[in-house]
Enzyme design. Structure first.
Site, PDB file in Angstrom:
ATOM      1  N   GLN A   1       0.822  -1.203   0.000  1.00  0.00           N
ATOM      2  CA  GLN A   1       0.000   0.000   0.000  1.00  0.00           C
ATOM      3  C   GLN A   1       0.855   1.251   0.000  1.00  0.00           C
ATOM      4  O   GLN A   1       0.346   2.337   0.099  1.00  0.00           O
ATOM      5  CB  GLN A   1      -0.969  -0.011   1.197  1.00  0.00           C
ATOM      6  CG  GLN A   1      -0.457   0.593   2.483  1.00  0.00           C
ATOM      7  CD  GLN A   1       0.423  -0.346   3.277  1.00  0.00           C
ATOM      8  OE1 GLN A   1       1.067  -1.236   2.732  1.00  0.00           O
ATOM      9  NE2 GLN A   1       0.493  -0.141   4.570  1.00  0.00           N
ATOM     10  N   PHE A   2       2.153   1.077  -0.142  1.00  0.00           N
ATOM     11  CA  PHE A   2       3.035   2.246  -0.080  1.00  0.00           C
ATOM     12  C   PHE A   2       3.070   2.957  -1.426  1.00  0.00           C
ATOM     13  O   PHE A   2       4.098   3.044  -2.078  1.00  0.00           O
ATOM     14  CB  PHE A   2       4.458   1.828   0.294  1.00  0.00           C
ATOM     15  CG  PHE A   2       4.530   1.051   1.576  1.00  0.00           C
ATOM     16  CD1 PHE A   2       3.700   1.357   2.639  1.00  0.00           C
ATOM     17  CD2 PHE A   2       5.434   0.020   1.724  1.00  0.00           C
ATOM     18  CE1 PHE A   2       3.762   0.636   3.820  1.00  0.00           C
ATOM     19  CE2 PHE A   2       5.503  -0.695   2.906  1.00  0.00           C
ATOM     20  CZ  PHE A   2       4.661  -0.393   3.955  1.00  0.00           C
ATOM     21  N   THR A   3       1.930   3.439  -1.863  1.00  0.00           N
ATOM     22  CA  THR A   3       1.843   4.038  -3.191  1.00  0.00           C
ATOM     23  C   THR A   3       2.736   5.265  -3.299  1.00  0.00           C
ATOM     24  O   THR A   3       2.775   6.085  -2.387  1.00  0.00           O
ATOM     25  CB  THR A   3       0.399   4.493  -3.470  1.00  0.00           C
ATOM     26  OG1 THR A   3      -0.476   3.653  -2.767  1.00  0.00           O
ATOM     27  CG2 THR A   3       0.090   4.431  -4.938  1.00  0.00           C
TER      28      THR A   3
END
Ligand code: C5P
Length: 356
Positions: free
Chosen positions: A280-282
């Protein structure tokens, strides 16, 4: 500022950490309650100034016709702004189709954001969301990114703090699911699964990953017709997933992991599908040449960035497909937008500013 001739937009796909159907609307659409999460799997959309309107999707079976969300988005943008201009759009599709990962919505969102930058139209995020909502139910979230509680038909959005740091392993089986058909099946058979999105929102806010997983679920799973769901979920959980569920209307299924080694031991033979490992570390925003983009969607970037880099190195060593986005070398334009997009502008795509 120099005139922009071409821009590349990396638009993230999404996963549903929860999806509940809470009612049916008079127009046949469904009233939903969801937690959506942008992930590090990107559509790469290149937009070049043109006098016409052209779309190509190299290597993809998706049709480049007027029903494509990218064309719809371009038409909506030019109608709304009144600009007498065109665009050549090239989409390099990375997000599986009929997966429940909103690839088509990401394409539309990328076109809206990219045209806004290309033509300096300065439309606000709410104007873009209003245009996007008419193209597809997931386009407003595709524009927002991060972690959001999404309600209504997808148009009522509340930005949440970042989901607690974790990894997702997404399995795309060798079949897809049609969204209208999944909803039609839901109307016939309903669901015994109704995830508690309120509890999940509280868990996200409390940085409680176990709570996020306990409240995860998808009301469309039983009726989606995605036949391998149970086997894929069992394989993911056997390999250490805290929980596993289908995303959107399917067919992709994902596991949530807090230990990077577990998911790396998972093999294609275990799940029988395309395997994508994402987080989720966009990557957000733009950066100047030579500077790193921010990992704004990570709860604790100081922990997330080294963890991410180590993870990518391990994946590459083991020959896994890992999506990291493309960033760094080419970026010269700052602050083109505020959304979850990485905009890449090559200096060759800029006309030199005129000398005074
Ligand atoms: O808006 P979008 O094209 O993404 O939706 C695809 C289909 O999914 C719609 O035609 C509709 O049948 C169904 N849908 C729904 N309720 C929603 C979103 C989508 O019934 N909230």
């Amino acid at each position: 500022m120099a005139k922009l001739n071409r821009v590349t937009v990396l638009a993230p796909a999404k996963l549903n950490l929860a999806l509940d159907v809470v009612g049916t609307l008079p127009n046949g659409y469904h009233d939903l309650d969801m937690t959506m999460q942008a992930i590090t799997l990107y559509e790469k959309v290149v937009l070049a100034r043109s006098s016409g309107l052209n779309l190509s999707l190299p290597g993809s079976p998706v049709a480049a016709n007027d029903s494509n969300t990218a064309i719809k988005a371009a038409i909506a943008f030019f109608r709304y702004t009144g600009l007498l201009a065109g665009v050549d759009i090239t989409i390099y599709k990375n997000v599986p189709v009929r997966a429940g990962m909103a690839g088509g919505s990401a394409d539309a969102a990328a076109v809206l954001v990219g045209l806004n930058a290309l033509y300096g139209a300065h439309l606000s995020m709410s104007e873009l969301c209003a245009l996007g909502a008419k193209i597809g139910a997931d386009v407003p979230f595709a524009l927002m990114g991060g972690t959001c509680r999404v309600q209504g038909v997808g148009d009522v959005m509340k930005a949440l703090p970042p989901c607690p740091d974790c990894w997702f392993t997404v399995v795309m089986p060798d079949y897809g699911v049609s969204t209208p058909e999944a909803f039609a099946a839901y109307d016939k058979v309903g669901s015994s699964t109704h995830p508690d999105c309120e509890a999940q929102e509280k868990a996200v806010r409390a940085e409680d990953l176990a709570g996020v997983c306990a409240a995860a679920g998808n009301a469309l799973e039983e009726c989606s017709g995605a036949k391998d769901n149970e086997a894929i979920k069992a394989a993911l959980c056997e390999h250490g997933a805290l929980t596993a569920l289908m995303t959107g209307s399917g067919a992709a299924v994902f596991g949530i992991f807090d230990d990077e080694n577990d998911k790396i031991n998972l093999s294609l033979d275990d799940v029988g599908g395309e395997l994508l490992i994402v987080s989720q570390f966009t990557l957000y925003g733009n950066c100047r040449k030579g500077r790193r983009p921010e990992f704004l969607s990570a709860a604790r970037p100081e922990i997330a960035i080294p963890m991410y880099e180590k993870f990518v190195a391990i994946c590459r060593e083991k020959g896994y497909h890992v999506e990291t986005g493309e960033f760094g070398a080419y970026m010269e334009v700052e602050s083109l937008n505020d959304g979850p997009f990485t905009l890449i502008v090559d200096s060759a795509d800029l006309d030199a500013p005129k000398k005074q």
